[in-house]
Scaffold this active site. Structure first.
Site, PDB file in Angstrom:
ATOM      1  N   SER A 180      14.649 -26.201  50.850  1.00  0.00           N
ATOM      2  CA  SER A 180      14.746 -26.436  49.471  1.00  0.00           C
ATOM      3  C   SER A 180      14.618 -27.946  49.439  1.00  0.00           C
ATOM      4  CB  SER A 180      15.804 -25.898  48.648  1.00  0.00           C
ATOM      5  OG  SER A 180      16.102 -26.230  47.314  1.00  0.00           O
ATOM      6  N   THR A 181      15.843 -28.459  48.948  1.00  0.00           N
ATOM      7  CA  THR A 181      15.603 -30.064  48.831  1.00  0.00           C
ATOM      8  C   THR A 181      15.505 -30.685  49.989  1.00  0.00           C
ATOM      9  OG1 THR A 181      17.252 -29.894  46.907  1.00  0.00           O
ATOM     10  CG2 THR A 181      16.945 -32.005  47.876  1.00  0.00           C
ATOM     11  N   ASP A 205      20.921 -20.561  49.382  1.00  0.00           N
ATOM     12  CA  ASP A 205      20.149 -19.388  49.381  1.00  0.00           C
ATOM     13  C   ASP A 205      19.902 -19.169  50.860  1.00  0.00           C
ATOM     14  OD1 ASP A 205      18.078 -17.757  48.832  1.00  0.00           O
ATOM     15  OD2 ASP A 205      16.546 -18.804  48.418  1.00  0.00           O
ATOM     16  N   HIS A 208      11.681 -23.774  48.094  1.00  0.00           N
ATOM     17  CA  HIS A 208      11.895 -23.663  46.704  1.00  0.00           C
ATOM     18  C   HIS A 208      10.855 -24.641  45.973  1.00  0.00           C
ATOM     19  CE1 HIS A 208      16.241 -22.347  47.326  1.00  0.00           C
ATOM     20  NE2 HIS A 208      15.337 -21.477  47.695  1.00  0.00           N
ATOM     21  N   MET A 214      19.936 -27.667  48.714  1.00  0.00           N
ATOM     22  CA  MET A 214      20.955 -27.246  48.008  1.00  0.00           C
ATOM     23  C   MET A 214      21.363 -25.919  47.773  1.00  0.00           C
ATOM     24  SD  MET A 214      19.887 -28.495  43.910  1.00  0.00           S
ATOM     25  CE  MET A 214      18.527 -27.780  43.181  1.00  0.00           C
TER      26      MET A 214
END
Length: 362
Positions: free
Chosen positions: A181-182, A305, A208, A302
């Protein structure tokens, strides 16, 4: 109190973002363009900067480059959900931005309800991001591009998955599932560009992102990796040594057809918070492939998940790798896996590829 500098040439967007962040408890200052932003960078001393991509006088990309040289701090890009916006945003992530949010379009007031929770969550996450690590990663990527990579197996002993012969249909013997993600796009480039061209298993990636971005991400990675990289836009048969990028705005699941294993996009399931969902992808893979023939890799991002299902995978006999805190831009997702006791190995980013190569039988 976390200080946020909002940089945008639109007075309306500055006002909307300011109201959202002020109501969430941030101290806010604004700048009309990149030139003014660089001045306030040293006077306001923001903890996070939100930065428009397209601005007069100095573009968002030029401003970002100057921020990373002048006073590195976490930057969240505010970008349009278009093909051009996707390319510019991915370039921004390569320059050191930690994340991005979609820019409101159309009737802005109607978009605020959807934008507000995403903006607040990402700015809060950015405030905790290790921007120095993101910046060092970008510098390493710049130095490595154009080099011929030949990763070697690590000298330390590692547990390897059980070898099994592929079916006569050509179904791969196993699957690697990667979640990020991030900070993920740059981290994925580091990982995937170090995977050798003879890697025997397909690699499924859930990053993401919105739908308009993942095609550009797949195209960029395809030009940098020894393996073929493609975005999954419909039912696609899994082939050994191919990297499959989940289409944004939806989930990706593994299924079995007469011809063998396939991967396909599925409408985003509301019970999963982030999309494409890493947890859902891992769960679907476990439903079709014995856990001993699966490897999960959870990288910077973050939230949590992927942690639940990868911990279940590890408990069932599969192998898992978590990116270490020392290299993750945000140690949310991999940290959750480690805290759950679900990581077979915890590796710095630059060592994950070699560990993965060692785990997967030739």
């Amino acid at each position: 109190m976390t200080k946020v500098l909002i940089v945008d040439d639109s007075a309306l967007i500055r006002r909307v973002l300011s109201e959202i962040l002020s109501e969430a408890g941030f101290e806010v200052a604004v700048a009309r363009d990149g030139v003014e932003a660089l001045v306030k960078l040293t006077t306001f001393l923001p903890d996070v900067v939100t930065l428009d991509v397209q601005m007069p006088n100095m573009s968002g990309l030029d401003c970002l480059d100057r921020i990373m040289l002048q006073r590195p701090c976490p930057v969240v890009m505010v970008s349009s959900l278009t093909a051009a916006g996707a390319e510019e945003t991915l370039t921004a992530l390569e320059l050191g931005a930690v994340d991005f949010v979609p820019k409101p379009d159309g009737v802005v007031s109607l978009a605020v309800e959807d934008l507000a929770p995403v903006l607040v969550e990402k700015v809060r996450a950015a405030a905790t991001a290790r921007v120095g690590r993101a910046h060092r990663l970008v510098e390493r990527l710049r130095a490595r591009r154009g080099e011929i990579k030949s990763p070697v197996r690590p000298a330390v002993p590692v547990r390897a998955v059980k070898s099994s012969r592929a079916r006569d249909t050509g179904t791969p013997a196993g699957i690697v599932v990667v979640g990020a993600s991030t900070g993920g796009p740059a981290a994925l480039e580091t990982l995937l560009s170090d995977i050798p061209g003879d890697f025997p298993w397909p690699i499924l990636v859930a990053q993401h992102m919105p739908a308009t971005f993942t095609g550009s991400l797949a195209s960029r990675l395809n030009g940098l990796c020894a393996l073929t990289v493609s975005e999954v836009t419909g039912p696609t048969r899994l082939e050994a040594g191919v990297i499959y990028i989940a289409r944004g705005g939806a989930d990706m699941v593994v299924s079995r057809r007469v011809s063998g294993l396939v991967v396909l996009p599925a409408p985003a399931d509301e019970k999963y918070r982030w999309h494409p969902s890493v947890d859902r992808l891992v769960a679907s893979a476990m439903a079709q492939v014995p856990p001993a023939q699966l490897v999960g890799v959870l990288m910077t991002g973050m939230g949590d998940d992927g942690a639940r299902e990868m911990a279940a995978l590890h408990k069932a006999g599969g192998l898992t790798i978590a990116e270490s805190e020392e290299t993750a831009v945000v140690w949310g997702m991999p940290g959750s896996l480690v805290r759950a006791g679900g990581a077979e190995a915890v590796e710095p980013l630059e060592a994950i590829a070699s560990r993965l190569v060692a785990m997967v039988p030739r």
